[in-house]
Design an enzyme around this catalytic site. Sequence first.
Site, PDB file in Angstrom:
ATOM      1  N   ASP A  67       0.730  -1.221   0.103  1.00 50.81           N
ATOM      2  CA  ASP A  67       0.080   0.036  -0.072  1.00 50.81           C
ATOM      3  C   ASP A  67       0.826   1.134   0.168  1.00 50.81           C
ATOM      4  OD1 ASP A  67       1.048  -0.352   2.778  1.00 50.81           O
ATOM      5  OD2 ASP A  67      -1.009  -0.473   3.655  1.00 50.81           O
ATOM      6  N   ASP A 136      -8.000  -1.998  14.001  1.00 51.90           N
ATOM      7  CA  ASP A 136      -9.246  -2.117  13.792  1.00 51.90           C
ATOM      8  C   ASP A 136      -9.361  -3.437  12.773  1.00 51.90           C
ATOM      9  OD1 ASP A 136      -8.074  -1.345  11.142  1.00 51.90           O
ATOM     10  OD2 ASP A 136      -9.333   0.422  11.003  1.00 51.90           O
ATOM     11  N   HIS A 138      -7.302  -4.068   9.911  1.00 49.55           N
ATOM     12  CA  HIS A 138      -7.263  -4.072   8.852  1.00 49.55           C
ATOM     13  C   HIS A 138      -5.782  -4.732   8.126  1.00 49.55           C
ATOM     14  CE1 HIS A 138      -4.913   0.374   9.489  1.00 49.55           C
ATOM     15  NE2 HIS A 138      -3.877  -0.681   9.345  1.00 49.55           N
ATOM     16  N   GLU A 143      -9.672  -1.338   5.122  1.00 48.24           N
ATOM     17  CA  GLU A 143     -10.274  -0.989   6.228  1.00 48.24           C
ATOM     18  C   GLU A 143     -11.699  -1.961   6.406  1.00 48.24           C
ATOM     19  OE1 GLU A 143      -8.936   0.700   8.279  1.00 48.24           O
ATOM     20  OE2 GLU A 143      -8.323   2.863   7.843  1.00 48.24           O
TER      21      GLU A 143
END
Length: 236
Positions: A67, A136, A138, A143
Amino acid sequence: MKFITTNSYERLSELAAEYIAAQVILKPESVLGLATGSSPVGIYKCLTEKFRKGNLDFSKTVSINLDEYVGLDGSHEQSYRYFMQENLFDHVFFKPENTFVPNGCAEDLAAECREYDARVRRFGGIDLQLLGIGFDGHIGFNEPDDHFTAETHVVDLLPSTIEANSRFFSSIDEVPKQAITMGMGSIMNARKILLIANGQKKKEVLMEAMNGNITPRLPASILQLHRDVTVIFSEE
Ligand code: GLP
C-alpha cells in the site's frame, strides 16, 4: 494455520526473517509481498544482517508492497516507498526495477490500481505475503467495510487509522486521508502468508480475526480462508 507466540519483539523479528530468508534461498526469483508499519522494522534489520554476512541474495527477487498513501511521493519521509528504501532496499541489493510500491501521486489513481493488479498477475502472483494488522483489523489498508474488495483500490482511511498513524507525522492534519491498497484478491492468492503482530495491544484484534466470524468488518478475518498462514505474535 500455524500460530507461534514469542516473548520478545526481537524473537518475532528473527523468526519472521528466517521464514522470508528460507523462501528466498529456496526460490531466489520469489515474489515477496512486503509490508510497512512499525512491526516489520526488526525483520528488515535481520534480513539486512543476513545480507551483509553474505547469506542472502535478493538480486533475482521481486517485491510488491501492499500500500501507499495518496498524495505522498517517494521523497516524502512518511511515504511507504521512502520507508522501504530506508529500512530495506537501500541496505540489501534488490534490482530497483524489481521493487514496487503503488504510486500515490499517479494522475489517474484508478489506472494505477488496475496496473498494480495486472503487475502481480504478470509476475505469476505473490509467493510470500508479509502482513501486519491494524488495531481495527485492517490488512494493507483494507479498512473495515460492509464488503471485502478483491482489487487494488483507493480507500478512505478511517479516523481511527488516521489517528493511529499520526504518531509518524508531526501533526494529525498531515496524515493523508486516503491510500491505495492491494485488495484481498492478490493477498489471498499469495501462496503463503506470514502475519506478524507485536504486543498485547494487538492480541484482542488478532484473536478475534483468527477465531471469530469471517467478516469485512474485521478484514484480517478473511485469512481464515487461506490454507497457508503462519502467525507470529510477540507478547512483549
Ligand atoms: C499501517 C499499514 C499496515 C500495517 C498497520 C499496522 O496502517 N498500512 O500495513 O499493518 O499500519 O502497523 P504497526 O505495525 O505499526 O502497528
